[in-house]
Design an enzyme around this catalytic site. Structure first.
Site, PDB file in Angstrom:
ATOM      1  N   ASP A   1       0.861  -1.170   0.000  1.00  0.00           N
ATOM      2  CA  ASP A   1       0.000   0.000   0.000  1.00  0.00           C
ATOM      3  C   ASP A   1       0.909   1.235   0.000  1.00  0.00           C
ATOM      4  O   ASP A   1       2.134   1.140   0.128  1.00  0.00           O
ATOM      5  CB  ASP A   1      -0.941  -0.025   1.219  1.00  0.00           C
ATOM      6  CG  ASP A   1      -2.196   0.790   0.947  1.00  0.00           C
ATOM      7  OD1 ASP A   1      -3.237   0.491   1.550  1.00  0.00           O
ATOM      8  OD2 ASP A   1      -2.135   1.724   0.114  1.00  0.00           O
TER       9      ASP A   1
HETATM   10  C1  GLC Z   1      -4.250   4.345  -0.168  1.00  0.00           C
HETATM   11  C2  GLC Z   1      -5.168   3.203   0.212  1.00  0.00           C
HETATM   12  C3  GLC Z   1      -5.304   2.158  -0.863  1.00  0.00           C
HETATM   13  C4  GLC Z   1      -5.175   2.817  -2.216  1.00  0.00           C
HETATM   14  C5  GLC Z   1      -3.752   3.321  -2.346  1.00  0.00           C
HETATM   15  C6  GLC Z   1      -3.518   4.067  -3.666  1.00  0.00           C
HETATM   16  O1  GLC Z   1      -3.505   4.736   0.945  1.00  0.00           O
HETATM   17  O2  GLC Z   1      -4.929   2.536   1.433  1.00  0.00           O
HETATM   18  O3  GLC Z   1      -6.569   1.517  -0.677  1.00  0.00           O
HETATM   19  O4  GLC Z   1      -5.462   1.899  -3.237  1.00  0.00           O
HETATM   20  O5  GLC Z   1      -3.386   4.158  -1.255  1.00  0.00           O
HETATM   21  O6  GLC Z   1      -4.230   5.270  -3.665  1.00  0.00           O
END
Ligand code: GLC
Length: 714
Positions: free
Chosen positions: A264
């Site tokens: 993430d």
């Molecule tokens: C965010 C979220 C995730 C998302 C990623 C890209 O922090 O936790 O669900 O897909 O970053 O934006």
């Protein structure tokens, strides 16, 4: 390009080029502004060299910039490996559908599939190839802002709806230019964050993981999802990003996942504040060893892996595995044949907000809303003068907190929706938090001139979503003041509620004659609400997450254990049992609950026998009659209670459901086949099987009501 050619390509790559493929940055590095940052981002050293070897980007994009970036990139990339474009298309790209928690209340996988299909057509037309969706985190704590992204508290629905979205995004041919590769998230257990605080600690027993939290991720992968995203949280002490048990033992060995694993946002470097990595080098090593193949938005890999691989040559094999998965993904998407995937500004223009997409969003919104109360107030009396008052009366911010590329200017408001259906309405918009005395006086005057009051209340978009955790899930005090004023006028009061989570509605339920839970209904929200309020559509949504009376009850969910002192059984005992002294023990509105304009009557369960075995499933059926005046859709739900098992089992578990549409006066018999498989669970040996013995089988309109019979597995 086949596997042999990919292997040959990997052999040609330098170590730095391999690490580049495992690095993901935002499109802003390629001069596209507006990427929404949801965490820290490392400044990339030597940007001009490294940006031409990164494997993928995420963030703002349109067809023109994708074509430009891909062209420039291919001119600079030594081996001509195409760039991969990813984004968060969670419930729509430009045509925004209701938030996933709302969509799940349709109890219709086809609604989820169609939402994903339309989302893919629009996002692919804008140049994207991967979406970070579906999110299938099981949730039981509405203080957590991301419950709006989930499909609720039941693992069966989570898995079915996650799988349906994967099918909608990918279809059965990822080479088609209007598809997206799906990335399941957040692996694992992110929805169990302590206290409902985002990114917080998660401790789950193996039995809870296997029986409740893991099945939906697996179901989404079995539907063919090509990526998995590791979660931010620790799981039983080890951050998911560095959790070899999760990413290797479960994901790769038990489930046989052969796709790509992405971190993430910034989660690799977050191993440092988690306290398991001393610095970037540790963070890179731990993540790589656990199985993170793409590092999102930080640069521990590109900073530390070249030296680490020099010192530990065995890590080179992890690089090759990761790069092979990434190149296979690009190949599955057809990028080696056409790096532009047929993207054109003309197609983008044609596809975004296409009328058929808006119609699909309107239909999805109607099926997602849940009528929680109706004491003869709905459908609206067409001869009544309506006073529409509140923060969401004429508000275009109905898209929800993950509508990254949605444009509120295209949203149909409640006022517009009612006007377009010829409703006689006068409106007064208020602030959502502070409603001053003079505004309250205007409201009183408007109410005096009207026959029915429609209050459009709720929490603003940014009060849910990522990092949108609230300790108390009540309405702002001034909105409750407005509600009391309306109720004191002695006219019918209807509340339409907007939120990304279950809200404390005990006082609203006390004062209002009708309550429609609209969630964040998306671009077509106003039309869908007017469709329901006028009776043009009959509401059929059913809750997939329980509504507590009070935040202090949380977690309150339907599939809880009985405990040794269940309050509902110890009716003679006043104190010493599982209960609160100050609020009711159960939820205000339970899982599976919802009303409509029809009146469905259930008969008794018919069963050919009460015994089943592994080889001989049980056939059961139940008669349903529509005694109302409206054609309506009923979701007939089947639950079990495993009375005696190796471990304590939930008092209710959803095992099947069907939707049936009946005209006024129409009768039908709904039939189910109950298999032994449906009665199983993971035992203490972590093996799934069903125990011979008695089960209570309940069939009804929600998790609290229904006809029941005892059945026996032999
Ligand atoms: C965010 C979220 C995730 C998302 C990623 C890209 O922090 O936790 O669900 O897909 O970053 O934006």
């Amino acid at each position: 390009m086949n596997t042999i050619q990919i292997e040959a390509l990997v052999k040609q790559m330098t170590r730095l080029e391999k690490i580049g493929q495992m690095t993901q940055i935002t499109t802003s590095f390629f001069n596209v502004d507006g990427a929404k940052a949801t965490g820290t981002a490392s400044r990339m050293k030597d940007v001009e060299q490294h940006k031409w070897i990164v494997g993928s980007v995420l963030g703002k994009l349109d067809a023109a910039s994708m074509l430009r970036i891909q062209r420039d990139y291919l001119q600079h990339n030594r081996l001509g490996i195409p760039l991969l474009f990813m984004t968060d298309v969670v419930h729509g790209y430009k045509t925004i559908f209701p938030v996933p928690l709302a969509l799940s209340c349709s109890w219709n996988p086809e609604v989820l599939r169609r939402t994903a299909r339309v989302s893919a057509v629009e996002a692919a037309a804008a140049g994207f190839q991967v979406t970070f969706s579906p999110m299938v985190d099981l949730v039981r704590d509405p203080r957590w802002g991301r419950v709006m992204e989930s499909f609720g508290e039941d693992r069966l629905l989570l898995g079915q709806f996650g799988a349906a979205m994967v099918e909608g995004y990918q279809t059965d041919d990822l080479q088609q230019p209007d598809t997206l590769a799906a990335c399941v998230k957040h692996f694992a257990g992110y929805g169990a964050a302590e206290g409902g605080k985002d990114y917080n600690t998660v401790d789950l027993s193996p039995l809870s993981l296997y029986n409740d939290y893991l099945p939906a991720y697996h179901a989404a992968l079995q539907a063919g999802a090509r990526l998995m995203m590791a979660a931010f949280n620790t799981l039983n002490g080890v951050p998911a990003t560095a959790n070899t048990w999760l990413l290797q033992d479960i994901l790769r060995k038990q489930w046989g996942f052969d796709g790509t694993v992405i971190s993430d946002w910034g989660a690799v470097k977050e191993l440092i504040p988690h306290g398991v990595a001393a610095g970037s080098e540790d963070a890179a090593r731990l993540s790589l060893q656990a199985g993170i193949e793409i590092e999102m938005m930080t640069t521990a890999y590109i900073e530390a892996l070249p030296e680490l691989c020099e010192q530990h040559p065995e890590l080179e094999q992890k690089l090759d595995e990761a790069v092979t998965h990434i190149l296979q993904l690009k190949q599955e998407l057809g990028l080696f044949d056409d790096p532009y995937r047929g993207v054109s500004e003309a197609r983008e223009q044609e596809m975004l907000l296409h009328p058929s997409h808006r119609q699909a969003a309107r239909e999805a919104a109607v099926q997602s809303m849940v009528l929680l109360k109706n004491q003869n107030a709905l459908p609206l009396n067409p001869n009544h003068r309506l006073a529409l008052i509140g923060p969401f009366a004429d508000n275009q911010h109905l898209l929800g907190p993950w509508s990254v590329d949605g444009d509120p200017n295209h949203t149909v408001t409640v006022l517009e929706g009612l006007n377009q259906q010829g409703v006689h309405v006068q409106s007064l918009s208020t602030d959502d938090n502070r409603i001053d005395e003079d505004v309250l006086h205007q409201a009183i005057e408007l109410i005096q001139q009207s026959d029915t009051v429609l209050l459009a209340l709720g929490e603003r978009e940014e009060w849910s979503g990522e990092a949108g955790s609230r300790a108390s899930i009540g309405l702002p005090l001034d909105q409750l003041k407005l509600l009391r004023i309306a109720a004191a006028a002695g006219k019918p009061v209807i509340v339409v509620m907007f939120a990304g989570r279950p809200i404390e509605l005990a006082e609203v339920a006390h004062h209002a004659d009708a309550i429609l839970m609209a969630w964040f209904p998306g671009t077509e929200g106003g039309h869908a609400i007017a469709d329901i309020l006028t009776g043009r559509s009959n509401p059929s949504g059913r809750l997939t997450m329980s509504f507590p009376y009070h935040s202090g009850q949380i977690p309150v969910h339907y599939n809880h254990l009985n405990t040794g002192r269940p309050a509902h059984l110890l009716t003679q005992e006043k104190r010493y049992k599982t209960q609160y002294l100050d609020v009711p023990n159960e939820s205000l509105y339970p899982f599976g609950y919802g009303l409509g304009y029809s009146e469905f009557a259930y008969g008794d369960i018919d069963a050919d026998t009460c015994e089943l075995s592994i080889d001989r499933p049980l056939q059961v059926s139940i008669p349903i009659t529509n005694n109302g005046e409206y054609t309506g859709c009923e979701t007939v739900q089947v639950y079990i209670h495993d009375r005696v098992a190796e471990i304590a089992r939930p008092v209710r578990e959803l095992i099947a459901y069907q939707q049936i549409e009946l005209k006024p006066g129409e009768k039908a018999r709904v039939e189910y086949t109950i298999s032994a498989e449906m009665l199983g669970y993971y035992h203490t040996d972590l093996q799934y099987r069903a125990d011979p013995g008695e089960f209570e089988l309940i069939i009804g309109p929600d998790s609290r009501r229904g006809a029941s019979v005892m059945i026996r597995l032999v």
